[in-house]
Design an enzyme around this catalytic site. Structure first.
Site, PDB file in Angstrom:
ATOM      1  N   TYR A   1      49.201  42.831  37.520  1.00 43.21           N
ATOM      2  CA  TYR A   1      49.137  43.569  36.256  1.00 43.21           C
ATOM      3  C   TYR A   1      50.285  43.182  35.326  1.00 43.21           C
ATOM      4  O   TYR A   1      50.148  43.257  34.111  1.00 43.21           O
ATOM      5  CB  TYR A   1      49.243  45.082  36.507  1.00 43.21           C
ATOM      6  CG  TYR A   1      47.944  45.799  36.764  1.00 43.21           C
ATOM      7  CD1 TYR A   1      47.096  45.406  37.796  1.00 43.21           C
ATOM      8  CD2 TYR A   1      47.569  46.893  35.986  1.00 43.21           C
ATOM      9  CE1 TYR A   1      45.919  46.085  38.039  1.00 43.21           C
ATOM     10  CE2 TYR A   1      46.388  47.574  36.231  1.00 43.21           C
ATOM     11  CZ  TYR A   1      45.580  47.171  37.259  1.00 43.21           C
ATOM     12  OH  TYR A   1      44.406  47.848  37.495  1.00 43.21           O
TER      13      TYR A   1
ATOM     14  N   ASP B   1      39.423  43.002  51.979  1.00 45.47           N
ATOM     15  CA  ASP B   1      37.955  42.956  52.034  1.00 45.47           C
ATOM     16  C   ASP B   1      37.438  43.843  53.163  1.00 45.47           C
ATOM     17  O   ASP B   1      36.513  44.636  53.007  1.00 45.47           O
ATOM     18  CB  ASP B   1      37.437  41.505  52.152  1.00 45.47           C
ATOM     19  CG  ASP B   1      38.175  40.670  53.186  1.00 45.47           C
ATOM     20  OD1 ASP B   1      39.180  41.142  53.771  1.00 45.47           O
ATOM     21  OD2 ASP B   1      37.746  39.517  53.434  1.00 45.47           O
TER      22      ASP B   1
ATOM     23  N   LYS C   1      46.101  40.902  51.590  1.00 44.04           N
ATOM     24  CA  LYS C   1      45.236  39.729  51.786  1.00 44.04           C
ATOM     25  C   LYS C   1      46.148  38.627  52.314  1.00 44.04           C
ATOM     26  O   LYS C   1      46.293  37.552  51.728  1.00 44.04           O
ATOM     27  CB  LYS C   1      44.573  39.370  50.446  1.00 44.04           C
ATOM     28  CG  LYS C   1      43.525  38.281  50.513  1.00 44.04           C
ATOM     29  CD  LYS C   1      42.221  38.711  51.190  1.00 44.04           C
ATOM     30  CE  LYS C   1      41.280  37.526  51.338  1.00 44.04           C
ATOM     31  NZ  LYS C   1      40.108  37.813  52.184  1.00 44.04           N
TER      32      LYS C   1
ATOM     33  N   ASP D   1      44.122  49.953  42.760  1.00 39.10           N
ATOM     34  CA  ASP D   1      43.239  50.352  41.656  1.00 39.10           C
ATOM     35  C   ASP D   1      41.785  50.317  42.119  1.00 39.10           C
ATOM     36  O   ASP D   1      41.024  51.267  41.940  1.00 39.10           O
ATOM     37  CB  ASP D   1      43.455  49.400  40.471  1.00 39.10           C
ATOM     38  CG  ASP D   1      42.542  49.740  39.304  1.00 39.10           C
ATOM     39  OD1 ASP D   1      42.458  50.932  38.956  1.00 39.10           O
ATOM     40  OD2 ASP D   1      41.911  48.815  38.759  1.00 39.10           O
TER      41      ASP D   1
ATOM     42  N   ASP E   1      39.082  53.804  43.332  1.00 37.89           N
ATOM     43  CA  ASP E   1      37.780  54.123  42.729  1.00 37.89           C
ATOM     44  C   ASP E   1      36.699  54.138  43.812  1.00 37.89           C
ATOM     45  O   ASP E   1      35.830  55.009  43.837  1.00 37.89           O
ATOM     46  CB  ASP E   1      37.378  53.083  41.665  1.00 37.89           C
ATOM     47  CG  ASP E   1      37.822  53.484  40.258  1.00 37.89           C
ATOM     48  OD1 ASP E   1      38.881  54.132  40.138  1.00 37.89           O
ATOM     49  OD2 ASP E   1      37.119  53.139  39.287  1.00 37.89           O
TER      50      ASP E   1
HETATM   51  C1  IPM Z   1      43.870  53.500  36.580  1.00 38.56           C
HETATM   52  C2  IPM Z   1      43.197  52.792  35.423  1.00 38.56           C
HETATM   53  C3  IPM Z   1      44.216  51.884  34.729  1.00 38.56           C
HETATM   54  C4  IPM Z   1      44.670  50.854  35.752  1.00 38.56           C
HETATM   55  C5  IPM Z   1      43.714  51.202  33.456  1.00 38.56           C
HETATM   56  C6  IPM Z   1      43.203  52.206  32.442  1.00 38.56           C
HETATM   57  C7  IPM Z   1      44.765  50.317  32.846  1.00 38.56           C
HETATM   58  O1  IPM Z   1      42.074  52.101  35.855  1.00 38.56           O
HETATM   59  O2  IPM Z   1      44.864  54.221  36.353  1.00 38.56           O
HETATM   60  O3  IPM Z   1      43.402  53.355  37.714  1.00 38.56           O
HETATM   61  O4  IPM Z   1      44.008  49.820  35.947  1.00 38.56           O
HETATM   62  O5  IPM Z   1      45.729  51.057  36.349  1.00 38.56           O
HETATM   63 MN    MN Z   2      41.563  52.408  37.942  1.00 36.66          MN
END
Ligand code: IPM
Ligand code: MN
Length: 372
Positions: free
Chosen positions: A145, A222, A190, A246, A250
């Protein structure tokens, strides 16, 4: 714990951010009223709304206000007009990334729990997810990032770099937290391919003997993505780098049943920030369908950070009560949905009037007040 006076900077951001922040504020005000605390809320701009108003996704005065705050509550940032325009030079996400970096928020802690009353809402089988309860420690201000990036007409690069120090500081938090939970730490990397991952592994292996009570295991990302869905109960504390964290968080939200349920705390050496893990969900903006629970549970994590355990527990009990009574937004209850505001008010009302029972310890935040 006595009566507290705290200044909370609120960055509502874009899309559904302002709506869910309002509900979190409502719940914090209910806590203040019940326990006699004083929370002063101060709103500032960040994200697409800040670009529209000032041309800058993170105005200087927002950073200054954050530096002086006792804690920060963030809604969400992002706008499709930037997502669909890869050439845009100024983007809302830059605001969030710069804020994380300027405040030194190196660890992002994301609890994931399979609530018993919501097991049927997950597309995954009940038998696999029942009892799942994990904490993801995502490194937040390093890696791909923040590495050097570049672009020519027909090529592009993003560098991934980690220093030993960047790994050590978050790994200590993850080890301490694991020691207070179920004593298991999984490093996700990884290391079969990436040099940075081999450094993560080496550093964590070096640190492990200092935490003899914690069993450490190592998974390639993975495989981790697969195990999260196949056997989520196997995880206690997950430690991982920025981008893997990240992506996996999710994915892990599917275990809880909705992305709209997952809170997070970002901590560093100075002020801490609390935010739902979901994005700005622009399609839902202003419709009253956004789930405020992730933001409300982020507020609970903030109270835990202030060492207000009883108050944080009360919010969690109030959220459980809403889940049990099916007072849910449409993504969780399509047949008789409640609005964002109704869910928030229902939870706030319990916080004001409900019984002060100690919640069944699901472990989700155990240890947070100690380590942050
Ligand atoms: C998160 C979001 C952020 C990230 C984005 C909005 C930059 O997806 O906080 O998980 O990738 O860190
Ligand atoms: Mn995110």
């Amino acid at each position: 714990m006595g009566v507290l006076n705290k200044k909370i900077v609120v960055l509502p951001g874009d899309g559904i951010g302002p709506e869910v922040c309002n509900e979190a504020i409502k719940v914090l005000e209910a806590v203040a009223e019940r326990f006699g605390h004083r929370f002063l809320f101060e709103k500032h701009l960040m994200g697409a709304c800040a670009i529209d108003a000032t041309g800058n996704p993170l105005p200087e005065e927002t950073v200054d206000a954050c530096m002086e705050a006792d804690a920060i509550l963030l809604g969400a940032i992002g706008d499709p007009k930037y997502d669909n325009n890869p050439a845009a030079k100024v983007r809302p996400e830059q605001g969030l990334l710069r804020l994380r970096k300027s405040l030194g928020l190196f660890a992002n802690i994301r609890p994931v729990t399979a609530y018993d009353v919501l097991l049927d809402h997950s597309p995954l089988k009940n038998t696999r997810i029942a009892g799942a309860d994990m904490l993801i420690f995502r490194e937040l201000i390093g890696g791909i990032y923040f590495g050097e990036k570049g672009r020519t007409a027909d090529s592009a690069y993003d560098n991934c770099t980690y220093s030993k120090e960047e790994i050590v500081r978050i790994a200590h938090l993850a080890f301490q937290s694991a020691a207070m939970r179920r004593q298991k730490l999984t490093l996700v990397d990884k290391a079969n391919v990436l040099e940075t991952s081999r450094l993560w592994r080496e550093v964590v292996q070096e640190m492990a003997p200092a935490y003899p009570e914690v069993a450490v295991d190592y998974l390639f990302v993975d495989n981790a993505a697969m195990q999260l869905i196949l056997n989520p109960r196997a995880f206690d504390v997950i430690l991982t780098e920025n981008m893997f964290g990240d992506i996996l968080s999710d994915e892990a939200s599917v275990i809880a049943g909705s992305l709209g349920l997952l809170p997070s705390a970002s901590v560093g050496n100075h002020v801490s920030l609390f935010e739902p893990i979901h994005g700005s969900y622009p399609q839902a903006k202003g419709k009253g369908i956004a789930n405020p629970i992730a933001a409300i549970l982020s507020a609970a994590m903030m109270l835990e950070h202030f060492n207000l355990q009883k108050e944080a527990d009360l919010i969690k009990v109030a959220v459980h009560n809403a889940l049990e009574k099916q007072v849910l937004t449409p993504e969780l209850n399509p047949t008789s949905p409640y609005s964002t505001e109704q869910v928030g008010s229902f939870i706030a009302y319990y916080v004001l009037e409900g019984a002060l029972v100690v919640p069944h310890r699901s472990n989700i935040e155990v240890g947070l007040s100690t380590i942050i």
